[in-house]
Design an enzyme around this catalytic site. Structure first.
Site, PDB file in Angstrom:
ATOM      1  N   ASN A 131       0.791  -1.138   0.036  1.00  0.00           N
ATOM      2  CA  ASN A 131      -0.055  -0.017   0.015  1.00  0.00           C
ATOM      3  C   ASN A 131       0.784   1.099   0.003  1.00  0.00           C
ATOM      4  OD1 ASN A 131      -1.699  -1.929   2.182  1.00  0.00           O
ATOM      5  ND2 ASN A 131      -2.672  -1.312   0.329  1.00  0.00           N
ATOM      6  N   ILE A 138       0.945   6.909   0.004  1.00  0.00           N
ATOM      7  CA  ILE A 138       0.421   5.904   0.920  1.00  0.00           C
ATOM      8  C   ILE A 138      -1.005   5.699   0.455  1.00  0.00           C
ATOM      9  CG2 ILE A 138      -0.412   5.218   3.078  1.00  0.00           C
ATOM     10  CD1 ILE A 138       1.879   7.551   4.076  1.00  0.00           C
ATOM     11  N   CYS A 139      -1.647   4.653   0.191  1.00  0.00           N
ATOM     12  CA  CYS A 139      -2.868   4.133  -0.223  1.00  0.00           C
ATOM     13  C   CYS A 139      -3.607   4.079   1.001  1.00  0.00           C
ATOM     14  CB  CYS A 139      -2.974   3.167  -1.162  1.00  0.00           C
ATOM     15  SG  CYS A 139      -4.656   2.648  -1.876  1.00  0.00           S
ATOM     16  N   LEU A 140      -4.420   5.031   1.503  1.00  0.00           N
ATOM     17  CA  LEU A 140      -5.034   5.008   2.720  1.00  0.00           C
ATOM     18  C   LEU A 140      -6.373   5.816   2.462  1.00  0.00           C
ATOM     19  CD1 LEU A 140      -4.968   3.873   5.614  1.00  0.00           C
ATOM     20  CD2 LEU A 140      -3.762   6.128   6.423  1.00  0.00           C
TER      21      LEU A 140
END
Length: 201
Positions: A131, A138-140
């Protein structure tokens, strides 16, 4: 003949004279209009910007005081220098995770629209994670569509720590690492520990 010639001679000089007078007047007046208008425009823009900066700066100052007194576990954060909108954060690899023993540095950038827009948070330290890509993005969800003004930078850092403990291969940023995580967990964990030792210690 001499009377007609005189009329012809007089006519251009009279119109030319009045035309020059008009030109001089317009040349003298127009710059004044041009100088006045931009000043009004700049005043409006700067007052809006000042209001935004004031609101966001107060909120960021408040969060800075809170995170200094009560930082999230294994995290710290604060301004890089005099600019309240540019922070540096440190996250220690969560105990029991493949990142344990690592020290990860992150950049945090707040916009003048904060807290109505999320901060930009990126890893400066390289990390092997499905992620988090090689640019540190950041994939959040809370840093994108699920952001809320009720959230704080402390909660963001806690969510990132949770992501280090339990990655989300269903919504990957690096597809190859997500596939490896699901199909060959032992190799994934070995690589993650290796990168942690190489780049974060």
């Amino acid at each position: 003949m001499s009377t007609e010639a005189q009329r012809v001679d007089d006519s251009p000089s009279t119109s030319g004279g009045s035309s020059d007078g008009d030109q001089r007047e317009s040349v003298q007046q127009e710059p004044e209009r041009e100088q006045v208008q931009p000043k009004k425009k700049e005043g409006k823009i700067s007052s809006k910007t000042a209001a935004k900066l004031s609101t966001s700066a107060k909120r960021i100052q408040k969060e800075l005081a809170e995170i200094t007194l009560d930082p999230p576990p294994n995290c710290s954060a604060g301004p890089k220098g005099d600019n309240i909108y540019e922070w540096r954060s440190t996250i220690l690899g969560p105990p029991g995770s493949v990142y344990e023993g690592g020290v990860f540095f992150l950049d945090i950038t707040f916009s003048p629209d904060y807290p109505f827009k999320p901060p930009k948070v990126t890893f400066r330290t390289r990390i092997y994670h499905c992620n988090i890509n090689s640019q540190g993005v950041i994939c959040l969800d809370i840093l994108k569509d699920n952001w809320s003004p009720a959230l704080t930078i402390s909660k963001v850092l806690l969510s990132i720590c949770s992501l280090l403990t339990d990655c989300n291969p269903a919504d990957p940023l690096v597809g190859s690492i997500a596939t490896q995580y699901m199909t060959n967990r032992a190799e994934h964990d070995r690589m993650a520990r290796q990168w942690t030792k190489r780049y974060a210690t």
